[in-house]
Design a protein around this motif. Sequence first.
Motif, PDB file in Angstrom:
ATOM      1  N   ASP A   1     -40.528  31.047  -6.082  1.00 18.11           N
ATOM      2  CA  ASP A   1     -41.891  31.227  -6.607  1.00 18.11           C
ATOM      3  C   ASP A   1     -42.598  29.887  -6.778  1.00 18.11           C
ATOM      4  O   ASP A   1     -43.793  29.762  -6.507  1.00 18.11           O
ATOM      5  N   SER A   2     -41.869  28.891  -7.264  1.00 22.80           N
ATOM      6  CA  SER A   2     -42.509  27.580  -7.473  1.00 22.80           C
ATOM      7  C   SER A   2     -42.890  26.954  -6.145  1.00 22.80           C
ATOM      8  O   SER A   2     -43.854  26.198  -6.044  1.00 22.80           O
TER       9      SER A   2
ATOM     10  N   ALA B   1     -48.150  21.298 -12.155  1.00 21.53           N
ATOM     11  CA  ALA B   1     -47.166  22.225 -12.737  1.00 21.53           C
ATOM     12  C   ALA B   1     -46.077  22.553 -11.712  1.00 21.53           C
ATOM     13  O   ALA B   1     -44.881  22.575 -12.039  1.00 21.53           O
ATOM     14  N   ALA B   2     -46.480  22.791 -10.455  1.00 27.05           N
ATOM     15  CA  ALA B   2     -45.495  23.130  -9.418  1.00 27.05           C
ATOM     16  C   ALA B   2     -44.605  21.933  -9.120  1.00 27.05           C
ATOM     17  O   ALA B   2     -43.390  22.069  -8.928  1.00 27.05           O
TER      18      ALA B   2
ATOM     19  N   LYS C   1     -41.668  21.390 -11.258  1.00 24.79           N
ATOM     20  CA  LYS C   1     -40.592  22.400 -11.232  1.00 24.79           C
ATOM     21  C   LYS C   1     -39.755  22.356  -9.958  1.00 24.79           C
ATOM     22  O   LYS C   1     -38.520  22.402 -10.016  1.00 24.79           O
ATOM     23  N   PHE C   2     -40.422  22.306  -8.798  1.00 21.85           N
ATOM     24  CA  PHE C   2     -39.641  22.536  -7.583  1.00 21.85           C
ATOM     25  C   PHE C   2     -38.656  21.403  -7.264  1.00 21.85           C
ATOM     26  O   PHE C   2     -37.565  21.676  -6.755  1.00 21.85           O
TER      27      PHE C   2
ATOM     28  N   VAL D   1     -46.223  28.616  -4.714  1.00 18.14           N
ATOM     29  CA  VAL D   1     -47.467  28.184  -5.366  1.00 18.14           C
ATOM     30  C   VAL D   1     -48.076  27.011  -4.604  1.00 18.14           C
ATOM     31  O   VAL D   1     -49.298  26.856  -4.551  1.00 18.14           O
TER      32      VAL D   1
ATOM     33  N   ALA E   1     -35.570  29.578  -6.728  1.00 18.28           N
ATOM     34  CA  ALA E   1     -36.848  29.089  -7.263  1.00 18.28           C
ATOM     35  C   ALA E   1     -37.960  29.164  -6.231  1.00 18.28           C
ATOM     36  O   ALA E   1     -38.814  28.294  -6.154  1.00 18.28           O
TER      37      ALA E   1
ATOM     38  N   ALA F   1     -35.663  22.174  -9.287  1.00 16.65           N
ATOM     39  CA  ALA F   1     -34.990  23.359  -8.765  1.00 16.65           C
ATOM     40  C   ALA F   1     -34.147  23.001  -7.545  1.00 16.65           C
ATOM     41  O   ALA F   1     -33.002  23.461  -7.391  1.00 16.65           O
TER      42      ALA F   1
END
Lengths: 101, 382
Positions: free
Chosen positions: B207-208, B150-151, B154-155, B211, B205, B158
Amino acid sequence: MASATLTVTVNGGIPPLSIQVGLLKNGTPVEHFGQASSFTHLFDDLEANNNYDVTIAGFNPAGGNTSLSISGTGITLTPISDTTPSEQDGKGYFVDFNFNS
Amino acid sequence: MKKTIFIIICICFICAQTKVAAQNNSSVNLDSVQLLPVRTANDLKTGNWQDVLTNFFQLGLSDLTGNNRAFNFKSSLFGLKLKTNPSLIVDTNYVKHSFDRNFQFNFSLGIDSSYHLNGYSAGFTWAAINKRDTTLINLTKSKTESVWAAAAAKFPQALINYRIKKFAKRTSQDSADAIMAKQAVSNMMKIGKFDASLLPNDFTAKDSINVIQAVFDAYDSAKASTMQMPLLTFTFNTAFSKRSSFDSAQLGFVYLQGLTKKGNPLELDLRANFRIKDTAVNNDRYRSVFTSSGGMNCVLIKSKAQASILEFKPYVEYDKIISGLFPGEKADYFYANADFRLRVTQNIWIPFTIKYDVKAGNFLGFLNVSANFSALRGLLKY
């Protein structure tokens, strides 16, 4: 149409977590997948006159490393791209091959 | 002169041991790939374990100041095969060679006090159970994998969107910020430590990114747990005198099992060994001895990187002389021992032992240790 072949080789053990690969066209995600071991993947049907990013993120086996390379037809790596081939040691890695098609 | 040459050879071998241990799989070339030495796993292994099962190659010197010096060489089958087929290091091949990675052979050459060859020995060690191979940790079916996937979805996006936004502003500072953000993430992935303060203030971003630190922590935890898993090895060695006549043979096993999951590692250490030796010159009498020991190996001091620096192993030892008793010798012995092991460099440990004969009430070994170091200092004065 351009195409790019990504080769990822893990050495000295198995990757503890999947190797995550993303293809983005002008910043928009086009494709995303994970692989549990060394692989070669063909990105075909790359549209001309676009900017692409192939991002690879993963973890090395303890004491091992990962080598990554990209090659293809009709693609030109930009100055901000990571070099190819790329050898990544350490605990993990994040590589971004940026090219114009 | 001979002492000088011996010292030079010793220094060369000590340097070679570090270089060879560092080279193990880095001597392999896959086109442009130059593999790095297997350091991380070795750093975290206790010295106790490194003695039992080598990684790929190990050179060593034993009894440097005594009358029975020896040059020792150990290698796994995998290390040898790697020399002729470098592609074995690739993960898809690597996993198919479990036996090769867990079977090691050794040989040594003995040199007497006059620096003449006085014998040789050879043998093997087989890890019948080796649950401690951290190169095979697989978390792809765990919850950590789903967090990671999941991470990782996203990153990268981002980062790239941040880069596009900054480049669009067409200022050198914005371009530098974009490049710095990507470089910071690459560096953090490499060292396995995420610090959001290293990213530009306008990178939203974070937060990503944070994680991913939890993913690294889970991987480190898995490595620490793996290091506590069982290891069972069987060893056979045989030795011959310089005239190729049989001198001795031994068969043994070692079982190691970690007992702690947190804090300094504590390891159960069980060993048994049967040795038969030709002690006679004029007749055919053989001496056979059974040795067994059980104790705990404790890591007393660790470095900041959690590598073991100083270890202490208290253990009891029972020796039974089955045949070939010398006149006046007891048939069995019971000792209370303590081993201290100090890591001098990444791949070199200095062990020394204190033995206490419980029945006789004598300390053994303590004076020998002191004498050995004094003799070594004497050798170095030239």
